[in-house]
Design an enzyme around this catalytic site. Sequence first.
Site, PDB file in Angstrom:
ATOM      1  CE1 TYR A  56     -31.358  56.671 -32.790  1.00 51.39           C
ATOM      2  CE2 TYR A  56     -32.642  58.536 -31.993  1.00 51.39           C
ATOM      3  CZ  TYR A  56     -31.556  58.039 -32.688  1.00 51.39           C
ATOM      4  OH  TYR A  56     -30.670  58.902 -33.270  1.00 51.39           O
ATOM      5  CD  GLN A 162     -26.976  57.935 -40.188  1.00 49.23           C
ATOM      6  OE1 GLN A 162     -28.055  57.419 -40.452  1.00 49.23           O
ATOM      7  NE2 GLN A 162     -26.789  58.708 -39.123  1.00 49.23           N
ATOM      8  CE  LYS A 164     -29.425  54.961 -38.752  1.00 47.42           C
ATOM      9  NZ  LYS A 164     -28.984  55.960 -37.785  1.00 47.42           N
ATOM     10  CG  ASP A 193     -25.658  56.196 -36.489  1.00 43.01           C
ATOM     11  OD1 ASP A 193     -25.159  55.874 -35.394  1.00 43.01           O
ATOM     12  OD2 ASP A 193     -26.704  56.878 -36.597  1.00 43.01           O
ATOM     13  CD  GLU A 218     -24.552  59.672 -36.628  1.00 45.04           C
ATOM     14  OE1 GLU A 218     -24.161  60.055 -37.767  1.00 45.04           O
ATOM     15  OE2 GLU A 218     -25.742  59.700 -36.295  1.00 45.04           O
ATOM     16  CG  ASP A 241     -27.521  60.779 -33.051  1.00 46.42           C
ATOM     17  OD1 ASP A 241     -28.248  61.464 -32.332  1.00 46.42           O
ATOM     18  OD2 ASP A 241     -27.949  60.247 -34.097  1.00 46.42           O
ATOM     19  CE  LYS A 265     -31.018  61.899 -34.865  1.00 46.12           C
ATOM     20  NZ  LYS A 265     -29.698  62.321 -35.432  1.00 46.12           N
ATOM     21  CB  ALA A 294     -35.499  60.467 -33.703  1.00 45.41           C
ATOM     22  CD1 TRP A 320     -31.880  60.908 -42.749  1.00 52.10           C
ATOM     23  CD2 TRP A 320     -33.472  61.272 -41.218  1.00 52.10           C
ATOM     24  NE1 TRP A 320     -32.760  59.852 -42.794  1.00 52.10           N
ATOM     25  CE2 TRP A 320     -33.743  60.049 -41.856  1.00 52.10           C
ATOM     26  CE3 TRP A 320     -34.346  61.706 -40.213  1.00 52.10           C
ATOM     27  CZ2 TRP A 320     -34.844  59.253 -41.541  1.00 52.10           C
ATOM     28  CZ3 TRP A 320     -35.448  60.924 -39.896  1.00 52.10           C
ATOM     29  CH2 TRP A 320     -35.681  59.710 -40.553  1.00 52.10           C
TER      30      TRP A 320
HETATM   31  C1  0XW Z   1     -30.619  58.714 -39.357  1.00 55.47           C
HETATM   32  N1  0XW Z   1     -31.376  59.284 -38.294  1.00 55.47           N
HETATM   33  C2  0XW Z   1     -31.299  60.731 -38.336  1.00 55.47           C
HETATM   34  C3  0XW Z   1     -32.796  58.832 -38.489  1.00 55.47           C
HETATM   35  C4  0XW Z   1     -33.115  57.820 -37.462  1.00 55.47           C
HETATM   36  O1  0XW Z   1     -34.010  58.346 -36.573  1.00 55.47           O
HETATM   37  C5  0XW Z   1     -31.835  57.534 -36.739  1.00 55.47           C
HETATM   38  C6  0XW Z   1     -31.057  58.787 -36.902  1.00 55.47           C
HETATM   39  C7  0XW Z   1     -29.635  58.655 -36.457  1.00 55.47           C
HETATM   40  O2  0XW Z   1     -28.726  59.292 -36.995  1.00 55.47           O
HETATM   41  O3  0XW Z   1     -29.367  57.921 -35.501  1.00 55.47           O
HETATM   42 MG    MG Z   2     -27.230  58.681 -35.434  1.00 54.49          MG
END
Ligand code: 0XW
Ligand code: MG
Length: 367
Positions: A56, A162, A164, A193, A218, A241, A265, A294, A320
């Site tokens: 990651y 959010q 993905k 993201d 993102e 990020d 993070k 994360a 998160w």
């Molecule tokens: C959504 N998150 C905060 C959890 C995963 O670890 C990935 C991360 C992100 O925004 O990339």
């Molecule tokens: Mg992210």
Amino acid sequence: MKIERVHVNQALLPVVGGTYRLSQTEVEALDSTLVEVVTDDGRSGWGETCPLGPVYQPHHALGARAALAQIAPGLVGTAIDSPRALARRMDGLLAGHGYAKAALDTAVLDLLGQQLGVPVSTLLGGALVDRVPSYYSVTVGDPDTGARAAAEKVADGYRRIQLKVGGRDLQRDVETVRAVWDAVRGRARLAVDANRAMTAVHALQFDRLCADIPFTLEQPCATLEEMESLRGRLVHPVFLDENTEDVAAVLRAIAGGTADGFSFKVTRLGGPTRAAQARDLCALRSLPHTVDDAWGGDVIAAACVHLAATVDPRLLEGTWIAHDWIEGHVDDEHPVVVRDGHIAVPTAPGLGVRPDPTRMTRIATYD
Ligand code: 0XW
Ligand code: MG
């Protein structure tokens, strides 16, 4: 208060539902490292670092423990007067590796909070709220599944979703964004993201194909240079990020106008103390940001929530935590949980979480 010993522990956190899928990686269980710093006056302070697998970002669980093995022996016998003194000492023992140092920074904040009788949020500048908004992350998948998950979570109280995307046909991503937006429109904000999977060309095309949907985009591309190449060419506001590898990178991105906001993070920035510097840089330019990690259990979650509580609520995008994706807690009495889309800020001295050492495996003790 002197450090007498440091225990390094491991907890394996299986993903509820089997798999957590991002554009370029999927994970089934996360390897978390928890440190317990024990002092000569009998206190224990806790910290945690939990990379989201090895790809990651340039962090991995074995790397965190190797870094701790390098640092921890040099901390034994040291007086803990402040997180800044600890940071200086750690930097004198190992360059870089902020994500491992983050666990020790958190543990020392926990200890100082306990000693002074104040929550960690007070040490970080003072809580402005008693609960912080969270957000839900919908993993890469098909439009119907994404829309259903998003609608369910909005019904549970989340006000930010959010989604993905990335690592597959662009059109599929566009369809999924439309389906999710239709499911939450008017009830939640949307962030999309790509976790670094898009080329700059893909990002430009994706941006145009979804121009009518108001989301924040993102980390579409891998490098800061690619992100800089998008400046002024996108309809959607851009969040960074993974590129915010440390506070200096945040400063560079703000100064260069590369981002409209950030998904921070806490461990990547080096722990709550350093992440608070990023918070203050954002405040100077009214830039919104999250305060996340994360992955991780109650200890990381508590650290994030304490810091998030100190952020101007106007700028806090959300926190998160892995709550929806992990089962069980290291502290059954003070679990850090999302209720009605929000997380209560712990009020007890220190982190407000007292982990049960039997919930993890001891890997090493430095004394
Ligand atoms: C959504 N998150 C905060 C959890 C995963 O670890 C990935 C991360 C992100 O925004 O990339
Ligand atoms: Mg992210």
